[in-house]
Design an enzyme around this catalytic site. Structure first.
Site, PDB file in Angstrom:
ATOM      1  N   SER A 130     -22.540 -29.045 -36.693  1.00 10.79           N
ATOM      2  CA  SER A 130     -23.974 -28.870 -36.734  1.00 10.79           C
ATOM      3  C   SER A 130     -24.553 -30.137 -35.890  1.00 10.79           C
ATOM      4  CB  SER A 130     -24.665 -29.147 -38.071  1.00 10.79           C
ATOM      5  OG  SER A 130     -25.776 -29.529 -38.312  1.00 10.79           O
ATOM      6  N   TYR A 154     -23.995 -33.453 -47.082  1.00 10.59           N
ATOM      7  CA  TYR A 154     -23.626 -32.401 -46.168  1.00 10.59           C
ATOM      8  C   TYR A 154     -23.213 -32.439 -44.708  1.00 10.59           C
ATOM      9  CZ  TYR A 154     -24.674 -28.314 -43.067  1.00 10.59           C
ATOM     10  OH  TYR A 154     -24.685 -27.341 -41.890  1.00 10.59           O
ATOM     11  N   LYS A 158     -19.481 -31.965 -42.480  1.00  9.59           N
ATOM     12  CA  LYS A 158     -19.448 -31.593 -40.997  1.00  9.59           C
ATOM     13  C   LYS A 158     -18.626 -32.668 -40.035  1.00  9.59           C
ATOM     14  CE  LYS A 158     -21.011 -27.758 -41.818  1.00  9.59           C
ATOM     15  NZ  LYS A 158     -20.149 -26.509 -41.833  1.00  9.59           N
ATOM     16  N   PRO A 298     -38.288 -37.156 -46.669  1.00  7.72           N
ATOM     17  CA  PRO A 298     -37.274 -38.298 -46.331  1.00  7.72           C
ATOM     18  C   PRO A 298     -35.974 -37.753 -45.583  1.00  7.72           C
ATOM     19  CG  PRO A 298     -37.967 -38.062 -48.503  1.00  7.72           C
ATOM     20  CD  PRO A 298     -38.589 -36.883 -48.237  1.00  7.72           C
TER      21      PRO A 298
END
Ligand code: NAD
Ligand code: UFG
Length: 343
Positions: A130, A154, A158, A298
């Protein structure tokens, strides 16, 4: 013709890639546990592609389920040649609330998939990475050589996924891996039969705008209008999901032909602001998209768009569809499936 295993095959990007692969003449086997997708996707894939999808319902962390995929690949299609690993949890906010679940699912899943590939002698892998691995970029457009930094669990899965795979291929040169860094996938298949079907309130911009156009939400909250961008709202590189799907076909061909790894951005190179996207969607749908300015979200950054040159020079792929196509196709999906796959 080669057979490809797709993990997370019934998800948003997986389902579109399934069709792109079939269109390009590949056989496909999928695995998914439906944690974020609907089994109803399968009937739609059959309707569009004219072939009964071969899917194992299971978790990628389950070695038995993965072995079943490889055995099915052997018995039905003469063997799996490569894996595209989509299966992951992807909600940034949720990853902050449940970091361990994200590490376990996304990294545990990746390790289990690689172990299964090793057991079955398959070493060509496409990894869904990503643009989030670039964090807040130092300069734009973003090339693959930009510094990597992440700001949430998250994104960390990756970045760590990429690092694990790079170490793996350093230790065992039989592995060839395509690291595909997606920018912002949007839109839907032109048939209007498959598309993004978020659960609850959409986190991402286009699915939210789609629901405003459909009258399910009164207005779009624009998160921040004081960014360092031409109109003050956030700028992103939106890419049609079918272009993205075709990028996977190109990457699989590259791995098979060149026998080497590659890292590429999958974006269009063109950034659009929140307001530009809302206006384009208004045109495509013929509906008003009322907007309300709200505080910044945020963790958001001003602008993020790709330099897509490397993907063109290495694998001969570039995006063909523009923002209006993305909005028209999204709206076709949204307006004909107001409740997604549930009817
Ligand atoms: P999605 O949630 O629609 O699809 C992921 C699929 O994986 C779902 O069908 C889900 O049920 C399945 N899955 C998750 N964990 C699983 C497990 N342990 N075992 C089996 N199946 C499992 O998401 P998507 O948008 O299609 O994303 C696909 C990949 O692309 C993900 O790895 C995501 O992180 C990555 N990505 C997505 C975006 C985006 O904006 N959509 C951007 C960059 C990268
Ligand atoms: N936005 C709004 N209102 C909304 C939703 C979003 O104004 O209701 C704005 C955001 O502030 C941002 C832009 O629209 O400026 C795009 O937001 P998205 O949530 O659609 O996309 P992001 O770029 O924030 O994040 C997405 C994925 C991440 C991924 C990242 C980079 O959600 O998982 O792209 O690939 F990491």
């Amino acid at each position: 013709m080669a057979c490809i295993l797709l993990t997370g095959a019934t998800g948003y990007i997986g389902s579109h890639t399934w069709l792109a692969l079939q269109q390009a003449g590949f056989d496909v086997i999928g695995i998914d546990n439906f944690v974020n997708s609907s089994p109803k996707v399968l009937a739609r894939l059959a309707q569009i592609g004219g072939l009964e999808p071969v899917l194992v319902e299971g978790d990628v962390r389950d070695a038995v389920a993965l072995d079943r995929c490889f055995e099915l690949g052997r018995s039905r299609f003469g063997g799996i040649q490569a894996v595209v690993h989509f299966a992951a949890l992807k909600a940034v906010g949720e990853s902050v609330e449940r970091p361990l679940d994200y590490f376990e699912n996304n990294l545990g899943g990746l390790l289990a998939v690689c172990q299964a590939m090793k057991r079955h002698g398959v070493h060509n892998l496409v990894f869904s990475s990503s643009a989030t691995v670039y964090g807040k970029p130092d300069s734009l457009p973003i090339t693959e050589r930009a510094a990597l930094r992440v700001t949430n669990p998250y994104g960390q899965t990756k970045l760590m996924g990429e690092e694990i795979l790079r170490e793996l291929e350093r230790c065992d040169t039989s592995w060839h891996i395509a690291y595909l860094r997606y920018f912002n996938p949007v839109g839907a298949h032109a048939s209007g039969l498959i598309g993004e079907d978020p659960r609850g309130i959409p986190n991402n911009l286009m699915p939210y705008v789609a629901q405003v156009a459909a009258g399910k939400r009164p207005h779009l909250n624009v998160f921040g209008n004081d960014y360092d961008t031409p109109d003050g709202t956030g700028v992103r590189d939106y890419i049609h999901v079918c272009d993205l799907a075709e990028g996977h076909v190109a990457a699989l061909r590259y791995l098979a032909d060149q026998q080497q790894s590659l890292t590429v951005n999958l974006g269009t190179g063109q950034g659009y602001s929140v307001l530009e996207l809302a206006q384009a969607y208004g045109r495509a749908s013929g509906r008003d998209i009322p907007v309300v300015f709200a505080p910044r979200r945020p963790g958001d950054i001003d602008a993020c768009y790709a330099d897509p040159t490397h993907a063109w020079e290495t694998m001969g792929w570039r995006a063909a569809r523009g923002l209006d196509d993305m909005c028209v196709d999204s709206w076709r999906w949204q307006s004909t499936n107001p409740n997604g796959f549930e009817g």
